[in-house]
Enzyme design. Structure first.
Site, short mmCIF file in Angstrom:
data_model
loop_
_atom_site.label_atom_id
_atom_site.label_comp_id
_atom_site.label_asym_id
_atom_site.label_seq_id
_atom_site.Cartn_x
_atom_site.Cartn_y
_atom_site.Cartn_z
CG ASP A 196 7.88 44.65 34.70
OD1 ASP A 196 8.27 45.47 35.57
OD2 ASP A 196 6.80 44.81 34.09
CG ASN A 197 9.90 48.13 33.87
OD1 ASN A 197 8.92 47.57 33.37
ND2 ASN A 197 9.79 49.13 34.72
CB CYS A 230 5.02 46.18 31.26
SG CYS A 230 4.89 47.51 32.45
CG ASP A 242 4.24 46.28 36.69
OD1 ASP A 242 5.18 46.67 35.98
OD2 ASP A 242 3.04 46.32 36.34
CA CA Z 1 6.70 47.19 34.40
#
Ligand code: CA
Ligand code: NAG
Ligand code: NAG
Ligand code: NAG
Ligand code: NAG
Ligand code: NAG
Ligand code: NAG
Ligand code: NAG
Ligand code: NAG
Ligand code: NAG
Ligand code: NAG
Ligand code: NAG
Ligand code: NAG
Length: 554
Positions: free
Chosen positions: A328-329, A93, A57
């Site tokens: 996710d990023n 997210c 994450d």
């Molecule tokens: Ca994230």
């Protein structure tokens, strides 16, 4: 504490009480398995491969996010392929996770931000998108056992959307975190039943809990069907709580002072221009501390990966298992004087790590091919032998890249699209700011606003390394970067670039913003095989966008 010891009567292998049995596939299912064979997946008769997807994450690629993960790099990257051009279409997210699960761009899955109103784990997401996610297809069409552990979508567990009792379609084993990333004091949904955790490291530290339940799954699952596991760690997301043994790690590490650190983005859109340069010493101290703590939390992820790979090896399953590691990023710490966050269109936020090992992938390879997280679903379905043509997905399978197929025709561009978040109230700690902004900490520098809404085409091919972005704000701002000459995206060349090239990029953006399925996979305007077809621009939505950029540029 282990997953299976949660049950009062410790279950026997194959029949754990709170793991719905994965071994009882109905006869109908076995007939359907034919749908997953004979394409490019496993040949008939051989054991179909297992797949593990590890999702971090907020882990960046550009600022050295993989550096602390030494074991992961050795166990996955060096044993397979590392991608140097892996992107997410939306650097936030929930929209990004929705893209992974559905294989679709945000304009096709409709998850626009991290709230229920923005479709993050909303009832319409549950009804329309969840049944079509790639894990649901693996389960229902290909007979895979599917296991989820960790953070799902930021609003997962919201009382208005089924609470923790909602177990998304397609998962045989469900072990999901309520709401957003945490390390202690959280609640999990264990196959629909809530369980609270406190703050005792040896039983509650979430990254370790995920490692333990994953190992338990590997020991207790059925051996008669292949499996898919998705393990989604809280790290390195805030609140960056490291395990006790790692709290003093990286004492001499500071956020990188790279070329766009603490400089003012003068020819950029409004949100970048409002940042304060130079940043205050306290802001710099804050972001250095955040940077260091993020790395500390990743050390537990590295341990998780090592335990998982060792267990797969011990159980004799490693050689038949694909393992994907991604995030996710991305993230930034001080770039263009924005202290900490994501949500921007620049490389540091949209680029992510992607490492893959598995059967047929040669060790120690690096690929520059342009891949996006919408490709993960198509690639994993391809591994299972399910044809992308039977889905509504926008991405494409990069299994041929993994397997080293020569003379492959591949895309040259992807779409990035983001809808800014902002509340229509003034932030009480920053009374001088107008309403409509958000994430204004520290020093009342805002990281987002409702008008931080943009779409970009990111082009990379042999000849081009370009990015073209349009903002949906009052200035209809345009940013263009030539990353060959300017990898840190300091010089916006929108006003000096050849207008014909600008026009091409604008057309391509409009096409991609209305693309769906196969039209999202057409070659970009810089591809020799590209032919301009205006009908493609307006195919799925019927609404005709005008060429908005010219007004601003003239
Ligand atoms: Ca994230
Ligand atoms: C994970 O399992 C190990 C080995 O059984 C145990 O020592 C550790 O306390 C467990 N951690 C958590 C957070 O459950
Ligand atoms: C949420 O998803 C539904 C169904 O896909 C869609 O009709 C709706 O417009 C979406 N909401 C937003 C805010 O995009
Ligand atoms: C966990 O919750 C307890 C009780 O509310 C609180 O005292 C403690 O500070 C919290 N710990 C963490 C790490 O959030
Ligand atoms: C933490 O959990 C372990 C294992 O259950 C237990 O032995 C220990 O006493 C607990 N510590 C605290 C502070 O509660
Ligand atoms: C901020 O830090 C710099 C470099 O360490 C120092 O020269 C300067 O005096 C500091 N400014 C303040 C206001 O503390
Ligand atoms: C990968 O490359 C590294 C560095 O050159 C080398 O140390 C390692 O042995 C290689 N691993 C494999 C599996 O080939
Ligand atoms: C999928 O569709 C494309 C384009 O229509 C076609 O070229 C390809 O052969 C199809 N693949 C399979 C496996 O059916
Ligand atoms: C790849 O393409 C080149 C040039 O078009 C050709 O010479 C070569 O034979 C091709 N290789 C394969 C394996 O098809
Ligand atoms: C999220 O998107 C929805 C739908 O566009 C919007 O109503 C809501 O205000 C957005 N939330 C934030 C925090 O921007
Ligand atoms: C904020 O709310 C006010 C009053 O409800 C409305 O007039 C204004 O247009 C809104 N502004 C934005 C940016 O949504
Ligand atoms: C974006 O929104 C902010 C906050 O409402 C406003 O101050 C700013 O002028 C807007 N900028 C543009 C370019 O629309
Ligand atoms: C981008 O930069 C490279 C290297 O300076 C240059 O060769 C190329 O022409 C530039 N492309 C554009 C579109 O400006």
């Amino acid at each position: 504490m282990r997953l299976l010891s949660l049950a009062t009567d410790r279950p026997r292998r194959g029949g754990p009480r709170h793991l719905p049995s994965g071994s009882s596939a109905p006869p109908l299912l076995l007939l359907l398995l034919g749908l997953c064979l004979g394409v490019s997946g496993a040949a008939k008769g051989s054991r179909r491969p297992n797949v593990v997807l590890l999702l971090a994450d907020d882990q960046d690629e550009v600022l050295g996010g993989m550096t602390p993960l030494k074991k992961t790099k050795a166990l996955i990257g060096e044993m397979g392929m590392t991608f140097s051009s892996a992107y997410v279409p939306s650097a936030l997210c929930c929209p990004s996770r929705a893209s992974i699960l559905t294989g679709k761009y945000p304009h096709n899955h409709h998850v626009v931000n991290n709230t229920l109103e923005g479709n993050c784990s909303s009832k319409s997401w549950q009804k329309i998108q969840e049944p079509n996610t790639f894990p649901a297809i693996l389960r229902s069409m290909c007979g895979y056992q599917t296991f989820f552990a960790g953070k799902y979508l930021n609003e997962y567990g919201a009382p208005d959307a089924g609470g923790l009792g909602h177990v998304p379609l397609g998962w045989s084993y469900w072990y999901a975190l309520e709401k957003n990333s945490k390390y202690y004091n959280y609640t999990l949904s264990i196959n629909g039943k809530a369980r609270k955790h406190g703050e005792n490291y040896s039983v509650d530290y979430l990254t370790d809990v995920l490692a333990n339940v994953s190992l338990d799954f590997l020991d207790y699952k059925s051996n008669s069907e292949p499996f898919f596991m998705m393990i989604s760690t809280p790290a390195p997301h805030s609140p960056w709580t490291a395990a006790p043994q790692y709290q003093n790690a990286f004492q001499n590490v500071f956020a990188p002072r790279n070329k766009n650190f603490n400089i003012h983005g003068t020819n950029k859109h409004w949100l970048i221009r409002q940042a304060k340069t130079p940043m205050t010493n306290s802001s710099i101290q804050f972001l250095d501390n955040a940077f260091r703590k993020r790395w500390q939390t990743l050390l537990s992820v590295d341990d998780l990966v090592e335990k998982l790979v060792k267990r797969l090896e011990f159980n004799g399953e490693l050689s038949n298992t694909y393992i994907f590691y991604t995030s996710d990023n991305g993230y930034h710490t001080g770039q263009f004087s924005l202290p900490i966050d994501k949500r921007q269109l620049y490389e540091f936020d949209i680029k992510v790590p992607l490492l893959v090992r598995g059967p047929g992938i040669k060790p120690n390879q690096t690929s520059k091919m342009l891949v996006a997280n919408i490709d993960l679903g198509p690639t994993i379905l391809d591994i299972a032998g399910y044809s992308l043509n039977k889905t509504q997905m926008d991405g494409m399978s990069f299994l041929p890249i993994l397997k080293g197929t020569s003379n492959l025709t591949w895309r040259s561009d992807i779409l990035v699209e983001y809808q800014g978040e902002g509340r229509n109230v003034t932030d009480p700690t920053c009374p001088s700011l107008s309403p409509g902004v958000s994430q204004c900490f520290p020093d009342c520098v805002c990281e987002d606003a409702y008008n931080n809404t943009y779409a970009c085409v990111r082009t990379t091919s042999e000849l081009w390394d370009l990015q073209y972005c349009e903002f949906d704000d009052q200035e209809v701002f345009v940013e263009v970067y030539n990353l060959t000459a300017d990898p840190h995206q300091i010089n916006n060349i929108a006003k000096s670039i050849d207008p014909e090239l600008l026009g091409k990029m604008n057309y391509r953006l409009m096409m991609l913003q209305s693309c769906s399925g196969p039209t999202c996979r057409t070659p970009g305007v810089f591809d020799p095989g590209y032919r301009f077809d205006p009908r493609l621009m307006f195919s799925s939505h019927g609404s005709i966008r005008t060429r908005r950029f010219s007004k601003h540029l003239l």
